[in-house]
Motif scaffolding. Structure first.
Motif, PDB file in Angstrom:
ATOM      1  N   LYS A 179       0.817  -1.219   0.000  1.00 41.42           N
ATOM      2  CA  LYS A 179       0.000   0.000   0.000  1.00 41.42           C
ATOM      3  C   LYS A 179       0.854   1.274   0.000  1.00 41.42           C
ATOM      4  O   LYS A 179       0.352   2.370  -0.252  1.00 41.42           O
ATOM      5  CB  LYS A 179      -0.967   0.009   1.181  1.00 41.42           C
ATOM      6  CG  LYS A 179      -0.401   0.355   2.528  1.00 41.42           C
ATOM      7  CD  LYS A 179      -1.523   0.531   3.559  1.00 41.42           C
ATOM      8  CE  LYS A 179      -0.981   1.014   4.903  1.00 41.42           C
ATOM      9  NZ  LYS A 179      -0.274  -0.064   5.611  1.00 41.42           N
ATOM     10  N   ASP A 208      -1.718   4.713  -8.463  1.00 37.76           N
ATOM     11  CA  ASP A 208      -2.221   5.979  -7.920  1.00 37.76           C
ATOM     12  C   ASP A 208      -3.667   6.246  -8.311  1.00 37.76           C
ATOM     13  O   ASP A 208      -4.465   6.715  -7.486  1.00 37.76           O
ATOM     14  CB  ASP A 208      -1.344   7.140  -8.388  1.00 37.76           C
ATOM     15  CG  ASP A 208       0.030   7.153  -7.718  1.00 37.76           C
ATOM     16  OD1 ASP A 208       0.186   6.492  -6.672  1.00 37.76           O
ATOM     17  OD2 ASP A 208       0.938   7.824  -8.247  1.00 37.76           O
ATOM     18  N   THR A 209      -4.010   5.959  -9.566  1.00 37.35           N
ATOM     19  CA  THR A 209      -5.332   6.324 -10.057  1.00 37.35           C
ATOM     20  C   THR A 209      -6.398   5.264  -9.802  1.00 37.35           C
ATOM     21  O   THR A 209      -7.556   5.597  -9.516  1.00 37.35           O
ATOM     22  CB  THR A 209      -5.282   6.629 -11.566  1.00 37.35           C
ATOM     23  OG1 THR A 209      -4.792   5.468 -12.266  1.00 37.35           O
ATOM     24  CG2 THR A 209      -4.370   7.811 -11.850  1.00 37.35           C
ATOM     25  N   ASP A 210      -6.031   3.973  -9.886  1.00 38.94           N
ATOM     26  CA  ASP A 210      -7.031   2.911  -9.867  1.00 38.94           C
ATOM     27  C   ASP A 210      -6.956   1.981  -8.651  1.00 38.94           C
ATOM     28  O   ASP A 210      -7.981   1.446  -8.232  1.00 38.94           O
ATOM     29  CB  ASP A 210      -6.903   2.040 -11.131  1.00 38.94           C
ATOM     30  CG  ASP A 210      -7.168   2.827 -12.396  1.00 38.94           C
ATOM     31  OD1 ASP A 210      -7.871   3.850 -12.317  1.00 38.94           O
ATOM     32  OD2 ASP A 210      -6.658   2.427 -13.462  1.00 38.94           O
ATOM     33  N   PRO A 213      -6.985   4.055  -4.404  1.00 40.34           N
ATOM     34  CA  PRO A 213      -8.288   4.487  -3.860  1.00 40.34           C
ATOM     35  C   PRO A 213      -9.182   3.334  -3.412  1.00 40.34           C
ATOM     36  O   PRO A 213     -10.113   3.554  -2.622  1.00 40.34           O
ATOM     37  CB  PRO A 213      -8.928   5.237  -5.053  1.00 40.34           C
ATOM     38  CG  PRO A 213      -7.776   5.660  -5.903  1.00 40.34           C
ATOM     39  CD  PRO A 213      -6.781   4.545  -5.784  1.00 40.34           C
ATOM     40  N   ARG A 214      -8.911   2.121  -3.872  1.00 35.32           N
ATOM     41  CA  ARG A 214      -9.753   0.974  -3.508  1.00 35.32           C
ATOM     42  C   ARG A 214      -9.252   0.238  -2.271  1.00 35.32           C
ATOM     43  O   ARG A 214      -9.998  -0.512  -1.635  1.00 35.32           O
ATOM     44  CB  ARG A 214      -9.833   0.006  -4.696  1.00 35.32           C
ATOM     45  CG  ARG A 214     -10.512   0.634  -5.902  1.00 35.32           C
ATOM     46  CD  ARG A 214     -10.105  -0.022  -7.210  1.00 35.32           C
ATOM     47  NE  ARG A 214     -10.662  -1.370  -7.383  1.00 35.32           N
ATOM     48  CZ  ARG A 214     -10.395  -2.128  -8.453  1.00 35.32           C
ATOM     49  NH1 ARG A 214      -9.582  -1.682  -9.419  1.00 35.32           N
ATOM     50  NH2 ARG A 214     -10.944  -3.329  -8.562  1.00 35.32           N
ATOM     51  N   HIS A 217     -10.996   0.235   1.321  1.00 33.38           N
ATOM     52  CA  HIS A 217     -12.273  -0.470   1.437  1.00 33.38           C
ATOM     53  C   HIS A 217     -12.087  -1.979   1.659  1.00 33.38           C
ATOM     54  O   HIS A 217     -13.076  -2.701   1.807  1.00 33.38           O
ATOM     55  CB  HIS A 217     -13.108  -0.238   0.183  1.00 33.38           C
ATOM     56  CG  HIS A 217     -13.340   1.214  -0.104  1.00 33.38           C
ATOM     57  ND1 HIS A 217     -14.224   1.987   0.621  1.00 33.38           N
ATOM     58  CD2 HIS A 217     -12.785   2.046  -1.025  1.00 33.38           C
ATOM     59  CE1 HIS A 217     -14.212   3.225   0.155  1.00 33.38           C
ATOM     60  NE2 HIS A 217     -13.344   3.291  -0.838  1.00 33.38           N
TER      61      HIS A 217
END
Length: 363
Positions: A179, A208-210, A213-214, A217
Motif C-alpha cells: 500500500k 495511484d489512479t485505480d 483508492p480501492r 475499502h
C-alpha cells in the motif's frame, strides 16, 4: 523453558528510514563465547552453540541436553525497539490464538521476561530466546504440486490467528508494504534500464489512479507480509508439506490482500500456465479464509506491485550500498519474469483464473 509473560508495550515513534538503514548495518559482533555467556546468564542454558547466518541480527543455535533446540536471537541495535517488541508480542499472541501453528515460541528469561538487553561495544541489543523450528528452507527445496494448497491454508490460518493482534508499531511506514507503493517514485531514477523504468512508472501511475483508492475499502489487519520461500520450512528437499513459518520482521497493518499478494508473487511458474501454483495456493487459502470479490479482482495488480517494489527498491538500495548489490538484487530477475508473465496474459485472464480457483475451493 517456561513460556514468557507479557511485558509492557513500547510506544514510541519509529525512525523515518528504518528499513533501508537497518539493512545497511553490520550484524552485532557477538562471539560464540559471548553468546554462550548470554544464554547461561539470562536463561540458565548451556549446550553446544553454533552461529547461524542472518541478514542483520546475531543468531545462534543451541543444542540442549535431551535433544531440545533453541534459537538465541540478539537483535541489531539499529532496529527500533518498538518493532522488535511487536515481533515478540505477536509470537506470544499466536501461542494462545492457535497453539498448533508452526511458529517460534518465545521463552522467558530467568526473571520471567519475554526479552532482555545486553551491552556490546557500547550498543544496546535486545535478546530473545525462541524455540528452534526443524525443517528445510523452501528456497532450497523443490516444491511438489500438493505443497501450494497447503501453503495457502497455512497462510490463511496465520492470518486468522493474527486478527485480534495489534501493536503501536504496526502502523509504521514500511516500504515493503504494497500500500506504500506511491513512495517508490523518488527511487525510480535508480533503475538504469530506461524501458524498465518507464514500465514501472506506468504501473505506479495505475496504482495511484485505480488501485490505491480501492485499498481502504478492503479488510485490513496486522499481517506477516513476507511469506516467501526463505521464511518457510518444509518437510525435505522434495517438499510436499510446510513445517514452519519464521521471520516476522516485515509485519505491518495493511489489507490482507496485500499480504496474500506477497505470498503469490513468489509462486509465478515458468511455462504456459504461470498461475498454476498460485491458483492452488489460493484454493488452499480460500478453504480457510474465503476471499471477497474485490480482493480477488485486485490480486493480480497487487502481485505486480510487489514485483515493482522489489525491482525499484532493489535498484535504489544497490546503488546506495554497492558492496551488497549482489545480495540486494538476488530477486530482481525473478521479479522481472513475474511481471512479464502477468503482462503476457490476456486482459482479465488472471482474475478469471483466480476466481475459478476460489469457486473450486468452495465446492
Amino acid at each position: 523453558m517456561p513460556a514468557a509473560a507479557l511485558p509492557p508495550v513500547i510506544d514510541r515513534p519509529l525512525p523515518r528510514d528504518e528499513q533501508a538503514d537497518l539493512l545497511a548495518q553490520d550484524a552485532p559482533a557477538i562471539t560464540l563465547a559471548r553468546a554462550a555467556e548470554i544464554a547461561r546468564d539470562l536463561y540458565g542454558l548451556t549446550g553446544d552453540i553454533r552461529p547461524l547466518s542472518a541478514e542483520k541480527d546475531a543468531n545462534f543455535h543451541i543444542a540442549l541436553a535431551g535433544g531440545a533446540e533453541a534459537l538465541l536471537k540478539i537483535t541489531n541495535a539499529a532496529e527500533d525497539p518498538a518493532v522488535t517488541d511487536m515481533q515478540t508480542q505477536v509470537l506470544i499472541h499466536l501461542a494462545g490464538a492457535d497453539p498448533s501453528l508452526p511458529v517460534p515460541r518465545v521463552h522467558a528469561t530467568l526473571e520471567g521476561a519475554a526479552s532482555a538487553t545486553v551491552q556490546q561495544a557500547g550498543q544496546t541489543h535486545i535478546v530473545r530466546l525462541l524455540s528452534f523450528l526443524p525443517g528445510t528452507v523452501l528456497a532450497s527445496a523443490t516444491a511438489q504440486p500438493e505443497l501450494h494448497s497447503a501453503l495457502g491454508a497455512l497462510l490463511a490460518r496465520l492470518t486468522v490467528a493474527m486478527r485480534g493482534f495489534f501493536h503501536p508499531a504496526a502502523g509504521h511506514v514500511l516500504q515493503w508494504d504494497i500500500k506504500q507503493a506511491h513512495r517508490l517514485r523518488p527511487m525510480l531514477e535508480a533503475v538504469t534500464d530506461p524501458d524498465l523504468r518507464t514500465r514501472l512508472t506506468t504501473i505506479l501511475d495505475r496504482f495511484d489512479t485505480d488501485i490505491a483508492p480501492r485499498l481502504p475499502h478492503l479488510r485490513a489487519q496486522v499481517v506477516h507480509n513476507d511469506f516467501n520461500p526463505h521464511n518457510l520450512l518444509v518437510d525435505g528437499p522434495q517438499a510436499s508439506q510446510p513445517l514452519g513459518i519464521i521471520d516476522f520482521g516485515d509485519m505491518v497493518h495493511t489489507p490482507i490482500a496485500c499480504d496474500l499478494a506477497v505470498a503469490c508473487s513468489y509462486q509465478i511458474a515458468a511455462g504456459p500456465d504461470p498461475l498454476a501454483q498460485i491458483t492452488r495456493l489460493l484454493a488452499g487459502y480460500s478453504s480457510i479464509l474465503p476471499l471477497e470479490p474485490e480482493e480477488i479482482a485486485l490480486l493480480p495488480d497487487l502481485i505486480g506491485l510487489r514485483h515493482v517494489t522489489t525491482l525499484t527498491l532493489g535498484a535504489w538500495r544497490a546503488r546506495r550500498y554497492p558492496e551488497n548489490a549482489s545480495y540486494i538484487l538476488r530477486n530482481a530477475a525473478a521479479s522481472r519474469q513475474g511481471l512479464d508473465a502477468l503482462d503476457a496474459m490476456p486482459p482479465g485472464a488472471a482474475v478469471a483464473a483466480l476466481r475459478a480457483s476460489v469457486r473450486g475451493a468452495a465446492r
